[in-house]
Structure formats: structure tokens, C-alpha cells
Design an enzyme around this catalytic site. Structure first.
Site, PDB file in Angstrom:
ATOM      1  N   HIS A  59       0.837  -1.203   0.000  1.00 57.38           N
ATOM      2  CA  HIS A  59       0.000   0.000   0.000  1.00 57.38           C
ATOM      3  C   HIS A  59       0.874   1.257   0.000  1.00 57.38           C
ATOM      4  CE1 HIS A  59      -3.817   2.101   1.701  1.00 57.38           C
ATOM      5  NE2 HIS A  59      -3.116   2.926   0.950  1.00 57.38           N
ATOM      6  N   ASP A 304       1.092   2.666   3.758  1.00 58.28           N
ATOM      7  CA  ASP A 304       0.217   3.734   3.251  1.00 58.28           C
ATOM      8  C   ASP A 304       1.046   4.999   3.000  1.00 58.28           C
ATOM      9  OD1 ASP A 304      -1.880   5.235   2.362  1.00 58.28           O
ATOM     10  OD2 ASP A 304      -2.997   5.241   4.234  1.00 58.28           O
TER      11      ASP A 304
HETATM   12  O1  DOR Z   1      -3.763   9.673   4.691  1.00 58.35           O
HETATM   13  C1  DOR Z   1      -4.060   9.261   3.590  1.00 58.35           C
HETATM   14  N1  DOR Z   1      -3.465   9.719   2.476  1.00 58.35           N
HETATM   15  N2  DOR Z   1      -5.015   8.324   3.481  1.00 58.35           N
HETATM   16  C2  DOR Z   1      -5.508   7.928   2.293  1.00 58.35           C
HETATM   17  O2  DOR Z   1      -6.380   7.095   2.271  1.00 58.35           O
HETATM   18  C3  DOR Z   1      -5.018   8.555   1.043  1.00 58.35           C
HETATM   19  C4  DOR Z   1      -3.647   9.072   1.218  1.00 58.35           C
HETATM   20  C5  DOR Z   1      -3.205   9.974   0.105  1.00 58.35           C
HETATM   21  O3  DOR Z   1      -3.386   9.627  -1.061  1.00 58.35           O
HETATM   22  O4  DOR Z   1      -2.629  11.033   0.407  1.00 58.35           O
END
Ligand code: DOR
Length: 423
Positions: A59, A304
Site C-alpha cells: 500500500h 500507506d
Molecule cells: O492519509 C491518507 N493519504 N489516506 C488515504 O487514504 C489517502 C492518502 C493519500 O493519497 O494522500
């Protein structure tokens, strides 16, 4: 024929039942032999280090095409390599959105030019990630996508979600869900609770995540499909996934380092680097996420990785975008604060960062076996350091972990047979 011999390391590959001091011989990019006392012309002594199957971050946001000021495929995959990863899967919330064959092919081509790690694009579920109409899902897979997801946005229509789940049954990968009821979380900045009240910031209740997890579990059961939940952050979310897995449903879930290590109290500084979606929650949630890691409910740790520019984050809290640049801090933080603290063992960590994401995405990683492409991550658990955002290879320096100390990190990797020293 190009040969590379890794000598005297502890080879730790839980999926192959290997945990022993062995040598690994790599020939023309593939693992040729794993045995004691092998010899070759070129060898590297890795005494005291641990050779693991190559780490996979399933991710990440690489921002290209469209947001190259935040990150490019070149800088993001370079950061991934220096973070200890050999493969990453990148989300579709680019501009244009990866909702078509051409964009997925472009991403793959850009990575071929960059050449740091293996890259597996994730295509979007709906056109433009608008949640209204299915994207060209078959085309996206044909172009080389590893899975589909509207991550960054939630698919609010249960009917579209049902169709997407039904359609995705034709393919071997799960639909990756960003669970957030956008009506409940609207204008929210941080977790809804005492801290949001004290700071006067609009809250995003945990229920925004929980109701979508519950809904999507019902839908996947109805149409016999598969789901992977991205960035689980709530106690109830863990319980829901646990209950579903007990019923035998094919569901998996991931957690990020920031949701394991920080609570919403970190927002009291108003540091916009603590602004992330889902938001940092509470100690009770962290305990549940750790229990989920321990009992196998949460099978994956993923970063993430969400890089943003300095200017994006240099503003009042309510105007800052969500996201943490996390790909270069995941391995040291997790080794130091999750593995060394005994939340999970080192073999379990390897499962969650290599074996399980590879299995979920159906990609040939997670093993150290003769015949396989040589993708390895080499750990040194004794080396200490301090996280310094100004040393990141990523363009995004937006991390709340700047200045944190750690012990243990990835010091080498082998990617498609090529040895990389990581410092
Ligand atoms: O904090 C986040 N940033 N959560 C997400 O789901 C998307 C991501 C982003 O693309 O910046």
C-alpha cells in the site's frame, strides 16, 4: 553467468520452514542453491545479519502521473528500496486515475526506467474513483494490475460495491477497501473524541470506518467475493474482521505503523504531519490492532506511504492534506517497537511484510527457494539510528517520526539478483 554468493547469514524464511545459518547462491538473477559452505568467485560475508524473503509494501502512493511535485515513480521506488522493500503495490489515486489500461501501462513503463524495485500497480474500481460507474476492470488487470481499489476514497454506493465485488470474482486478487462512510466523516480532521473536542477540530468517528467494514463483509458474503481492508484503525474493525475470518470468509486486513504507534494526542501539537486518513485513534484501538496482529486477524503491515510537499503541509491543520510519508520508516519502527517489544516475533513480522502480502496479491514473493527470482531483504537487528526526514529519498518529508530512535533496519537487499547496500 553472473554469480553472487551470500555467506554466513541467518536465513529466515518462515514460508519455507528455513531458520538456519546458510549460504545463498544467486545465479543470473535467480536463487540457485541454499546450503552450507557454498563457494563462488564473488561472495559477501553477512555474518550476524538475517536474510529474509524480499519485503513487499502492498500500500503506497507514488503520485505519478499527475502529482510529480509530491513524488514520482523514480523517487518513490528509490525510497522503497532504501526502506528495505523489494516490491511495492501503488494505489490508483493519481491524475489521471489508474482506471484504464493506458495509465496502468504508463506506470509499469516508468518503473522499468526507474529500475529500483518491482512495482505492481493497483487499478481503480470505479471510473475516476467517483464511486459511480465501474472502471475498465478487465482491461486494468490485462495491463498488469495486481488488484483493484478506490483507496483514498470510499465507494459509498452499496450497489456499485456489490457489482464490483461480483465482477472481481473473475480475477484472483481481492478488492482492496478504503472503509470510510464519507457522510459520517465529512469535514473531519482527526479522530472524534476527547482530543477533537479539546482542540475544537471536527471529528471523524470510528463508526465511519466500522459501518463500511460491516456493510462490505455482508456484501462479499452475499456475492461470494474477496476483500482486503486497507489501513484498519479501530477496535471494532478488528473485531468485525476477526468474526468474519472465524466464519471462513476470504477476508484479509492490514495495519500501518502510524496507527500502531501514535494516538490522537499527537495532534495536540497541531503538527500537520499527524493528519492522516483514517485518523490516529486511541490507546484502546492500538491495543486491539496489536491483538489483531498477534492472533492473525491482521495479516499485513503496510506503510500507506502518502508523500506531500512541504508547502502542502505548511498551513493550518484544517487545510492540510491527509498522509504520512512512511516507506522509509516502516521497517526500523516495526523492528524496534513491535518486534523487539514482543508484540509479534520476527518470523511473524516477515509473514506480515512479505509472505502474506505476496499471497494476497498473487505475486511471486515471500519465499527463498531455488529457481525463484532472487528478491531478498537483509536485516541487521543490532544497528541503531535516528529517523531524519532530511535523509529521506522520498520527496515527501511529511513524517511525525522525525527524530525517533530505532535499533534494527534493512542494510542490504537483493532485487532480481542485484545486490544493493542500503545507507
Ligand atoms: O492519509 C491518507 N493519504 N489516506 C488515504 O487514504 C489517502 C492518502 C493519500 O493519497 O494522500
Amino acid at each position: 553467468m553472473k554469480k553472487l554468493l551470500i555467506k554466513n547469514a541467518r536465513v529466515l524464511s518462515p514460508a519455507d520452514g528455513i531458520d538456519e545459518k546458510l549460504d545463498v547462491l544467486i545465479c543470473d538473477g535467480r536463487i540457485e542453491k541454499i546450503d552450507k559452505k557454498l563457494s563462488a568467485e564473488e561472495s559477501i560475508d553477512m555474518s550476524g545479519k538475517i536474510v529474509c524473503p524480499g519485503f513487499v509494501d502492498m500500500h503506497v502512493h507514488l503520485r505519478e502521473p499527475g502529482y510529480e511535485e509530491k513524488e514520482t515513480i523514480y523517487t518513490g521506488t528509490k525510497a522503497a528500496m532504501y526502506g528495505g522493500f523489494t516490491a511495492v503495490a501503488c494505489m490508483a489515486n493519481t491524475s489521471p486515475v489508474a482506471d484504464n489500461r493506458a495509465t496502468v501501462e504508463f506506470i509499469i513503463n516508468q518503473n522499468e526506467k526507474a529500475g529500483f524495485v518491482r512495482l505492481f500497480p493497483i487499478g481503480s474500481v470505479t471510473k475516476g474513483q467517483k464511486g459511480e460507474e465501474l472502471a475498465e476492470i478487465a482491461d486494468i488487470y490485462a495491463a498488469g494490475a495486481a488488484a483493484i481499489s478506490d483507496d483514498g476514497k470510499c465507494i459509498m454506493s452499496a450497489e456499485i460495491m456489490r457489482r464490483a465485488l461480483e465482477y472481481n470474482r473473475m480475477f484472483p486478487s481481492p478488492l482492496i477497501v478504503h472503509a470510510e462512510d464519507l457522510v459520517l466523516s465529512r469535514s473531519g480532521q482527526i479522530n472524534e473524541g476527547l482530543v477533537s473536542t479539546l482542540l475544537g477540530l471536527k471529528g471523524m468517528p470510528r463508526e465511519a470506518e466500522d459501518v463500511i467494514i460491516a456493510r462490505d463483509l455482508e456484501l462479499m458474503k452475499y456475492v461470494s467475493s474477496r476483500i482486503h481492508f486497507a489501513h484498519l484503525s479501530t477496535r471494532r474493525g478488528v473485531e468485525l474482521v476477526r468474526e468474519a475470518r472465524k466464519q471462513g470468509l476470504p477476508v484479509s486486513a492490514e495495519v500501518t505503523p502510524h496507527h500502531l504507534l501514535l494516538t490522537d494526542t499527537a495532534v495536540k501539537t497541531f503538527d500537520t504531519n499527524t493528519k492522516v486518513n483514517p485518523p490516529l485513534r486511541t490507546l484502546e484501538d492500538i491495543e486491539a490492532l496489536c491483538e489483531g496482529l498477534r492472533d492473525g486477524t491482521v495479516e499485513v503491515i503496510a506503510s500507506d506511504h502518502a508523500p506531500h510537499t512541504f508547502e502542502d503541509k505548511d498551513c493550518e491543520y484544517i487545510f492540510a492534506p491527509f498522509g504520512i510519508s512512511g516507506i522509509e520508516t516502516l521497517v526500523p519502527l516495526m523492528l524496534d517497537r513491535i518486534v523487539a517489544k514482543g508484540v509479534i516475533s520476527l518470523p511473524e513480522f516477515i509473514n506480515k511484510i512479505s509472505v502474506n502480502p505476496a499471497r494476497i496479491l498473487n505475486i511471486p514473493f515471500g519465499h527463498i527457494q531455488p529457481g525463484q527470482e532472487a528478491n531478498l531483504t537483509v536485516l541487521d537487528l543490532e544497528v541503531s539510528g535516528t529517523i531524519r526526514v532530511d535523509r529521506f529519498h522520498s520527496k515527501g518529508h511529511n513524517s511525525p517520526f522525525d527524530g525517533w530512535n530505532y535499533k534494527g533496519r534493512a542494510v542490504y537487499s537483493v532485487i532480481a539478483g542485484k545486490l544493493n547496500k542500503l545507507d
